[in-house]
Design a protein around this motif. Structure first.
Motif, mmCIF file in Angstrom:
data_model
loop_
_atom_site.group_PDB
_atom_site.id
_atom_site.type_symbol
_atom_site.label_atom_id
_atom_site.label_comp_id
_atom_site.label_asym_id
_atom_site.label_seq_id
_atom_site.Cartn_x
_atom_site.Cartn_y
_atom_site.Cartn_z
ATOM 1 N N ALA A 1 33.871 47.918 35.504
ATOM 2 C CA ALA A 1 35.490 48.213 35.434
ATOM 3 C C ALA A 1 35.746 47.641 36.568
ATOM 4 N N TYR A 2 35.307 47.640 37.830
ATOM 5 C CA TYR A 2 35.891 46.777 39.038
ATOM 6 C C TYR A 2 36.482 45.462 38.635
ATOM 7 N N LYS A 3 37.584 45.360 39.450
ATOM 8 C CA LYS A 3 38.928 44.330 38.821
ATOM 9 C C LYS A 3 39.050 43.419 40.330
ATOM 10 N N LYS A 4 38.979 42.007 39.193
ATOM 11 C CA LYS A 4 38.972 40.719 41.087
ATOM 12 C C LYS A 4 39.987 41.400 41.851
ATOM 13 N N GLU A 5 41.477 41.495 41.080
ATOM 14 C CA GLU A 5 42.431 41.639 41.680
ATOM 15 C C GLU A 5 42.540 43.340 42.373
ATOM 16 N N GLU A 6 42.245 43.827 41.921
ATOM 17 C CA GLU A 6 42.245 45.262 42.893
ATOM 18 C C GLU A 6 40.926 44.887 44.520
ATOM 19 N N LEU A 7 39.774 43.709 44.248
ATOM 20 C CA LEU A 7 39.231 43.546 45.088
ATOM 21 C C LEU A 7 39.994 42.395 46.060
ATOM 22 N N GLN A 8 40.812 41.685 45.631
ATOM 23 C CA GLN A 8 41.812 40.734 46.425
ATOM 24 C C GLN A 8 42.558 40.997 46.839
ATOM 25 N N THR A 9 42.975 42.444 46.885
ATOM 26 C CA THR A 9 44.388 43.076 47.492
ATOM 27 C C THR A 9 43.788 44.275 48.642
ATOM 28 N N ILE A 10 42.220 45.128 48.482
ATOM 29 C CA ILE A 10 41.851 45.340 48.814
ATOM 30 C C ILE A 10 41.453 44.181 50.331
ATOM 31 N N TYR A 11 41.183 43.255 50.496
ATOM 32 C CA TYR A 11 40.918 42.277 51.220
ATOM 33 C C TYR A 11 42.081 42.245 51.857
ATOM 34 N N THR B 1 33.922 44.616 47.700
ATOM 35 C CA THR B 1 34.914 43.455 48.549
ATOM 36 C C THR B 1 34.002 42.898 49.429
ATOM 37 N N ALA B 2 33.803 43.339 50.698
ATOM 38 C CA ALA B 2 32.792 42.472 51.759
ATOM 39 C C ALA B 2 31.605 42.043 50.655
ATOM 40 N N THR B 3 30.745 42.450 50.449
ATOM 41 C CA THR B 3 30.111 41.241 48.762
ATOM 42 C C THR B 3 30.766 40.198 48.570
ATOM 43 N N MET B 4 31.633 40.475 48.363
ATOM 44 C CA MET B 4 32.124 39.064 47.727
ATOM 45 C C MET B 4 32.632 37.517 48.815
ATOM 46 N N VAL B 5 32.888 38.912 50.057
ATOM 47 C CA VAL B 5 33.639 37.924 51.073
ATOM 48 C C VAL B 5 32.637 36.737 51.703
ATOM 49 N N GLU C 1 27.029 39.590 41.474
ATOM 50 C CA GLU C 1 27.475 40.286 41.896
ATOM 51 C C GLU C 1 27.535 41.745 41.761
ATOM 52 N N ARG C 2 28.147 41.840 40.422
ATOM 53 C CA ARG C 2 28.278 42.501 39.243
ATOM 54 C C ARG C 2 27.811 43.131 39.013
ATOM 55 N N ARG C 3 26.546 42.114 38.068
ATOM 56 C CA ARG C 3 25.284 42.481 37.341
ATOM 57 C C ARG C 3 24.307 42.994 38.859
ATOM 58 N N GLN C 4 24.182 42.617 40.030
ATOM 59 C CA GLN C 4 23.300 42.391 41.039
ATOM 60 C C GLN C 4 23.654 44.292 41.736
ATOM 61 N N LYS C 5 24.376 44.391 40.682
ATOM 62 C CA LYS C 5 25.082 45.954 42.224
ATOM 63 C C LYS C 5 24.568 46.622 41.108
ATOM 64 N N LEU C 6 24.918 46.961 39.759
ATOM 65 C CA LEU C 6 24.824 47.816 38.439
ATOM 66 C C LEU C 6 23.160 47.922 38.485
ATOM 67 N N GLU C 7 22.288 47.252 38.460
ATOM 68 C CA GLU C 7 20.896 47.484 38.989
ATOM 69 C C GLU C 7 20.633 48.010 39.875
ATOM 70 N N ALA D 1 38.357 34.139 51.932
ATOM 71 C CA ALA D 1 37.178 34.731 50.886
ATOM 72 C C ALA D 1 38.000 34.321 49.886
ATOM 73 N N SER D 2 37.647 33.574 48.910
ATOM 74 C CA SER D 2 38.576 33.411 47.606
ATOM 75 C C SER D 2 37.714 33.739 45.870
ATOM 76 N N PHE D 3 36.635 34.353 46.179
ATOM 77 C CA PHE D 3 36.259 35.643 45.126
ATOM 78 C C PHE D 3 36.118 34.810 43.815
ATOM 79 N N PRO D 4 35.047 33.843 44.530
ATOM 80 C CA PRO D 4 34.511 33.288 42.853
ATOM 81 C C PRO D 4 34.449 33.779 41.578
ATOM 82 N N ASP D 5 35.564 33.372 40.816
ATOM 83 C CA ASP D 5 35.014 34.652 39.175
ATOM 84 C C ASP D 5 33.317 34.353 39.061
#
Lengths: 457, 438
Positions: free
Chosen positions: A188-198, A72-76, A143-149, A133-137
């Motif tokens: 499996a991280y979902k955008k909606e989850e991150l937005q809810t946490i935000y 979430t913080a990363t996406m902000v 970011e997901r790919r970077q996190k996976l690596e 923060a708008s969490f663009p797809d």
């Protein structure tokens, strides 16, 4: 003259009178929306450091998945309703500013530093990141790919593997047991989850804004009020965390890394948080054991025996629980010898009173280094943040030195007996099984896994 | 954007020791540094890693402060200390409550005067250094990438091309005689600068410097091997196997203009245009936009502190499904763009504001929260040892703030050429290994 300088050169000069340490005033206030504010003047350079803390992090949402607050913080910083990612980065540069967003177990934070003359613009951007923060797809997928690596790569780092294992052993079902997500969880991280946490945790009731630097508190408070007053939001509900594991007896956890040319040792046991009345005692005990260059552990396994470059011990004071740990990266041949010395020094502190002179040295070290935070803006910010986030007394900075200096050999011995719990230390060794297994097995029942945390034996 | 106005006083003692004092009584803390003008670049041939091993020996005992005494006296005064070996200088530094100033100066003078170490100390620190190399290089993913990988590929003069951390055989060969010879050759008052920053009055600082350092005898001016490189006529490439890591990585290094030459300032801003964080063109293009790479960083390591051939180096960790060739082509597009098209005045203005802001931040701190004024100390030391002009700290910014878009483009064309670069490919030895264990 020659005689005078020869004399001067052979005797250690005594210390002259100490200058008083004056901590700058912390100007505190609170907006109607609940945002706590602390402002501190430090005019060393025409800049300031700031941090907007939120009092919830990865632990608060770990029932969903590990690392969600961090993502979430990363996406902000990757986009707001007003600015695209590229605009954010260029605007920061235009303000001479640095900014980072991150989340630990207990907090999420937007940290920033920049030129005082552009403070208002930088705070405006911080406000935008915290609220819009708008969490663009496409940014999330990148970011997901970077996190996976990143999560693949961390499994090749001995320090990470040791820390991950120790946390799992010490904390069991408690959220602090998980330091990083698995690849499948990141996938499996979902955008909606991150937005809810935000939405739930980036709120003024959950926040503390701390600024240290070349600023005028009165004017700065006006600026902050103008920018942050329209913000609103409640404190998030934090689910109750399970009790941590309470491992009894020494056990040894070997993480097998084929081809490792060195062994990372990490031993740990539960201790206390910063709010505990014994905290300063434990701080001094740790400093004398292995928290300073001039400590017993460093003198022993580095300076006398040459087993390792960077041995150290420390207390990790998470908000709900703290733990004490000892680490050293040693050559493969001396794993058993190093563990023997690590435990010898723990047991010595538990069994014998610390000589007065050694205690005085450790007291001077800890109180001197503590005051060094005064000399830089980021040092001050970190000290003030520690007090605020842990809800320590307002005069904590002012009284710390005298509290350290009041401690006695008895205090240290009883503290060591309580918290340097050698009988129940959990031992992690990360290295090549073929080279270290028999050495490790000397110290307790042995469990072996690979770097992916699969049990091998 | 005005430059800093730091009060600086300096003088040279009769034995040649330069003393620089920058008083600031805001906090009751004083930072002391001693810089010797010798780094790992010009350590003796056949003794790779020696300058760094020697740095460790400086903590092992001097005439009146036996092993451990130095560390004990600083820590028990409430202070911290360390040392580091760089290309062209080696530093030793302490930050202490200001009531310990005399003690710190006495200690630094004692080890400048005479090193008192034995074979056991040497064996001990050789072991410690080997574990340092293992923990930082041999047992870490991407250890030494690219600072140890690049030199043998990029350079031909041994001074620039050897293993600065040291081959273990060379570390083993180092003797106590080598230690004393190195000490007598380079650790001289006339090859050093003493810096006292923070809570000190200049007259008091100079008088203490004279008291403790004044009788250390001057030595013959040390010999320095020529660090210059023969001309480079081709792009240089080399491969290094990555034992642990999971991503292929590439480093590209371009040799920089000479320090303080006319092109130096423009190069620094070009470096910022390319490597300045997430707004920098390399990260923006390769990571954020084209998404060839998952990480890209780098730049000039220490723009003020080199005194021989040095590089601006980019590190790229690229996606395994994208070839090294395609990654390099993506990087070359970024380079091509700064060569073909002037950067806008708006971009250059942003870079200058950031440069100015970063400069102040560096002066204040620069090495963790517990070493106040490390950056100021480092700059004063380099400007003293290389330029004889510590006051440059207050004026050096001017040159950077006057750089024009044309000058940035001109250095891009002149220095970012294939014949001026070297490339390290660090590919995982066994990219499938991570799956096998599961």
């Amino acid at each position: 003259m020659a005689t005078a300088s020869t004399q001067a050169s052979s005797a250690v000069p005594t210390l002259s009178g100490e200058r008083t340490v004056n901590w700058p005033k912390r100007v505190k206030s609170k907006l109607a929306n609940g945002l706590e504010i602390i402002l501190v003047e430090s005019h060393s350079i025409p800049r300031f450091h700031g941090e907007l803390f939120f009092r919830s992090g990865n632990a608060a949402v770990s029932h969903l998945a590990p690392g969600l607050a961090d993502m979430t913080a990363t996406m902000v910083r990757t986009g707001t309703s007003k600015r695209a990612s590229r605009q954010i980065e260029e605007d920061l540069r235009r303000l001479g500013a640095d900014l980072s967003t991150s989340a630990g177990q207990d907090t999420s934070a937007i940290a920033f530093a920049g030129l005082s003359e552009f403070a208002e613009s930088l705070l405006g951007l911080v406000n935008e990141l915290a609220r819009e923060a708008s969490f663009p797809d496409p940014e999330l997928e990148r970011e997901r790919r970077q996190k996976l690596e990143e999560v693949k790569l961390e499994r090749t780092q001995p320090g990470f593997l040791a820390g991950e294992r120790l946390r799992k052993v010490l904390f069991g079902e408690h959220p602090y047991a998980k330091v990083s997500p698995a690849e499948a969880q990141v996938a499996a991280y979902k955008k909606e989850e991150l937005q809810t946490i935000y939405r739930q945790s980036y709120t003024p009731e959950n926040a503390l804004l701390l600024l240290v630097g070349d600023l005028d508190p009165k004017a700065m408070f006006g600026t902050i009020e103008k920018i942050f007053a329209p913000w609103s939001g409640k404190k998030p509900a934090i689910p109750h965390a399970a009790a941590p594991a309470n491992p009894r007896g020494r056990r040894v956890y070997l993480v097998h890394v084929p081809g490792a040319v060195q062994t990372q040792i990490l031993c740990g046991c539960h201790s206390i948080t910063r709010r505990h009345p014994d905290w300063i005692k434990l701080g001094l005990t740790n400093s004398l054991y292995g928290g300073a260059f001039n400590s017993r552990l460093v003198m022993n396994i580095r300076e006398a025996k040459g087993y390792t470059y960077s041995p150290r011990s420390g207390v990790t004071p998470l908000q709900q629980h703290g733990y004490f740990s000892v680490s050293a990266a040693v050559r493969n041949e001396v794993v058993a010898a190093s563990l023997t010395e690590i435990f010898y020094e723990l047991d010595k502190l538990r069994s014998l009173p610390v000589p007065e002179a050694e205690l005085a040295d450790a007291q001077n070290y800890l109180s001197g280094v503590f005051s060094m935070g005064l000399a830089t803006q980021d040092g001050l910010l970190s000290q003030v943040a520690t007090v605020a986030l842990n809800e320590l007394p307002d005069d904590y900075l002012e009284t710390y030195r005298q509290e350290v200096r009041a401690l006695t050999p008895d205090d240290l011995q009883s503290t060591a007996q309580k918290y340097l719990d050698s009988a129940n230390m959990q031992i992690v060794v990360v290295g090549d099984r073929g080279k270290i297994e028999t050495q490790a097995a000397l110290f307790g029942e042995l469990e072996i896994c690979d770097s992916q945390a699969n049990r091998l034996s | 954007m005005k430059g800093p106005q730091i009060a600086i006083e300096n003088k040279t003692l009769a034995n040649g020791l330069r003393v620089v004092i920058a008083p600031d009584s805001a906090a009751p803390v004083v930072t002391v540094g001693v810089y010797y003008k010798i780094g790992f670049r010009l350590e003796p041939q056949g003794r790779s890693g020696f300058a760094h091993l020697f740095e460790h020996m400086m903590f092992q005992g001097s005439a009146n402060a036996p092993k451990m005494e130095h560390i004990k006296l600083i820590n028990s005064s409430g202070g911290v200390l360390n040392g580091s070996t760089m290309y062209d200088v080696t530093n030793y530094y302490e930050a202490v409550p200001s009531n310990a100033l005399s003690r710190v100066l006495w200690l630094e003078a004692d080890r400048m005067r005479a090193l008192k170490v034995d074979d056991e100390n040497l064996k001990n620190q050789r072991d410690v250094v080997k574990e340092e190399v293992r923990v930082n290089v041999l047992n870490q993913p991407y250890g030494g990438f690219p600072w140890l990988d690049m030199p043998p590929i990029a350079f031909r003069n041994w001074a620039n091309a050897h293993n600065f951390y040291g081959d273990f055989a060379d570390l083993d060969a180092a003797s106590l005689a080598d230690v004393q010879t190195f000490f007598k050759t380079y650790y001289l008052p006339n090859n050093a600068v003493l810096l006292i920053l923070g809570d000190v009055k200049p007259e008091e600082g100079f008088s203490l410097a004279e008291k403790y350092f004044g009788d250390i005898p001057r030595g013959p001016e040390p010999p320095f091997a020529d660090p210059n490189e023969p001309p480079q006529a081709e792009e240089r490439k080399g491969h290094v196997e990555e034992k642990f890591g999971t991503l292929p990585a590439i480093a590209i290094g371009y040799v920089l203009p000479k320090r303080r030459s006319a092109e130096w300032c423009a190069m620094a801003l070009l470096d910022q245009a390319l490597h300045g964080g997430r707004a920098g063109r390399i990260y923006r293009d390769l990571v954020l936009e084209k998404q060839i790479a998952v990480e890209a960083d780098g730049g000039v390591d220490d723009i003020f502190g080199y005194n021989g051939p040095a590089q601006m180096t980019t590190r790229i960790f690229h996606k395994p499904e994208i070839s090294a060739g395609a990654t390099l082509a993506g990087f070359d597009e970024v380079i091509h763009e700064v060569q073909e098209k002037e950067i806008s005045t708006d971009e250059l203005e942003q870079l200058k504001i950031k440069w100015w802001s970063d400069y102040y931040a560096m002066l204040e701190g620069g090495r963790g929260g517990y070493m106040p004024k490390y950056g100021l100390m480092h700059l004063l030391a380099c400007f003293s040892l290389f330029d004889g002009e510590p006051q440059l700290v207050n004026t050096i910014l001017d040159g950077f703030l006057q750089v024009t878009p044309e000058q940035v483009q001109a250095v891009a064309k002149k220095y970012l050429r294939r014949e001026n670069r070297a490339i390290v490919f660090r590919a995982p030895a066994n990219p499938g290994a991570q799956k096998e264990a599961a």
